[in-house]
Design a protein around this motif. Sequence first.
Motif, PDB file in Angstrom:
ATOM      1  N   ASP A   1     -11.911  -4.517  -1.149  1.00 18.49           N
ATOM      2  CA  ASP A   1     -12.307  -3.524  -0.148  1.00 18.49           C
ATOM      3  C   ASP A   1     -11.872  -2.141  -0.653  1.00 18.49           C
TER       4      ASP A   1
ATOM      5  N   GLY B   1       0.826  -1.207   0.000  1.00 23.44           N
ATOM      6  CA  GLY B   1       0.000   0.000   0.000  1.00 23.44           C
ATOM      7  C   GLY B   1       0.865   1.263   0.000  1.00 23.44           C
TER       8      GLY B   1
ATOM      9  N   GLY C   1      -1.685  -3.850   3.085  1.00 31.92           N
ATOM     10  CA  GLY C   1      -1.976  -2.560   3.720  1.00 31.92           C
ATOM     11  C   GLY C   1      -2.962  -1.724   2.904  1.00 31.92           C
ATOM     12  N   ILE C   2      -2.842  -0.398   3.105  1.00 33.86           N
ATOM     13  CA  ILE C   2      -3.836   0.504   2.514  1.00 33.86           C
ATOM     14  C   ILE C   2      -3.193   1.380   1.436  1.00 33.86           C
TER      15      ILE C   2
ATOM     16  N   LYS D   1      -9.703   4.781  -1.316  1.00 39.33           N
ATOM     17  CA  LYS D   1      -8.892   4.024  -0.362  1.00 39.33           C
ATOM     18  C   LYS D   1      -9.071   2.543  -0.653  1.00 39.33           C
TER      19      LYS D   1
ATOM     20  N   ARG E   1      -3.880   4.750  -0.710  1.00 48.24           N
ATOM     21  CA  ARG E   1      -4.749   5.936  -0.716  1.00 48.24           C
ATOM     22  C   ARG E   1      -4.407   6.733  -1.962  1.00 48.24           C
TER      23      ARG E   1
ATOM     24  N   ARG F   1      -8.083  -1.174   0.662  1.00 47.53           N
ATOM     25  CA  ARG F   1      -7.448  -2.017   1.686  1.00 47.53           C
ATOM     26  C   ARG F   1      -7.202  -3.363   1.017  1.00 47.53           C
TER      27      ARG F   1
END
Length: 434
Positions: A208, A157, A182-183, A218, A185, A220
Amino acid sequence: MTKYIIKGGRPLQGEVEISGAKNAAVAIIPAAMLVDGACRIENIPQISDVTMLLNILKRMGAKVKTVDRHTMDIDCSGVRRARADFDMMTRIRASYYLIGALLGRFGQAVVAMPGGCNFGSVRPIDQHVKGFIAMGAEVEVKNGLVVATTPEGHLHGADIYLDVASVGATINIMLAATFASGITRIENVAREPHIVDVANFLNAMGADIRGAGTNVIKVRGVERLSGGTYALIPDQIEAGTYMAAVAGAGGSLLIKNVIPKHMDCITGKLEEMGVRVEEGEDQMLVSRSGPLRRINVKTLPYPGFPTDMQPQIATVLCLAHGTSVITEGVWDTRYKYVNELLKMGANITVDGRRAIIEGVERLTGAPLKACDLRAGAAMVIAGLCAQGVTEIEGVDYIERGYEDLVEKLRKVGADIESVDIPDPEERPEAVKIG
Ligand code: EPU
């Protein structure tokens, strides 16, 4: 080869059914690469860009089953290589979505630089590449190939800020991020309806992803996507093209299978021009009987007026009273079609990103050549509005993105036919120069 022959001057009357969105289909089909198992995709438009992408996937080992004309089961579980067929890839712009999808699935991708409509300037992919690098990929572009690898074996991420709200980069980074740890963005993203559609498809399969349709998305990372069923949204630009056609030719069309909210940016401008639009839940009645008024239009990312409707609205404005100004706000240049409209008696002056259109009494039929998808659609509209006969060559461009255009228009009273012509190379009168 095929050309369209149009006898213009007939108002359009009746109903037209809008197909599934091309620019959603060409992203969601490669997105199936991320799904473990078969996904059923409904409302797929029957256009050559879709056929080409499905062929690319099949060559890579995907199983594609036709359920009915607009429904396909796509199963990419059997794909073993992160490498796509070069020759086919260069013919279609949206092949770039395979970079994100393959990187996400295999941690690597070898894909040819994308082809697609050429508006007269280079169509860069630096923002896609910037996103992949931020997620841990190494990307090399050489000899017409994009080679992406991940030294860690997978992506992670990251926070990514796009310099331009690119549709392609937004979707591609979303695809790559689906399995990234992870994320991720992504800021300053594009907000087109097909971006929301891709996010909805991935979420329906287990991803997600939040925020699609706003400025920030975002993602995930998840472990796996599994099969399911998903129906594509209707094509905003196809619907807009029929709205422009009835605005130009006059008459009344019930345009069915649309999401009226997606059409607001186009509806508003047509109403300003004197076109009447009545919205239902999933259909719109569009009619025009009085004179057309001049307007100014600036193309912008969604929810602004779409660049993919710029040639069509410019064509209609050729017949409006007074001077209209179009400003292209997305592409450096997208006015190659203007020379063809000039042959029909239009009065247009192009100055950089601006086109100044002086309305004329009438357009006159002429032999034309489509130079890209939407330019081709604009020429069909010009032919419908013009006095006399218009012949359009280069209709392969049009058929990349419009399902059954000729049949749909004939059904609502247009005098248009599609005829086969010999390839210019094979024509006896063809003279080769150079
Ligand atoms: N741009 C960059 N760097 C990038 C990507 C884009 O500078 O890495 C710039 C472009 O040069 C352009 C602007 O950003 O000036 C917008 O480009 P975008 O990436 O949004 O366009 P795209 O993804 O290549 C899609 C549609 C186009 C449509 C544009 C804009 C597909 C397959 N294509 O292209 O559709 O014009 O978004 O809305 O989704 C069409 O359907 O006729 C068509 C051309």
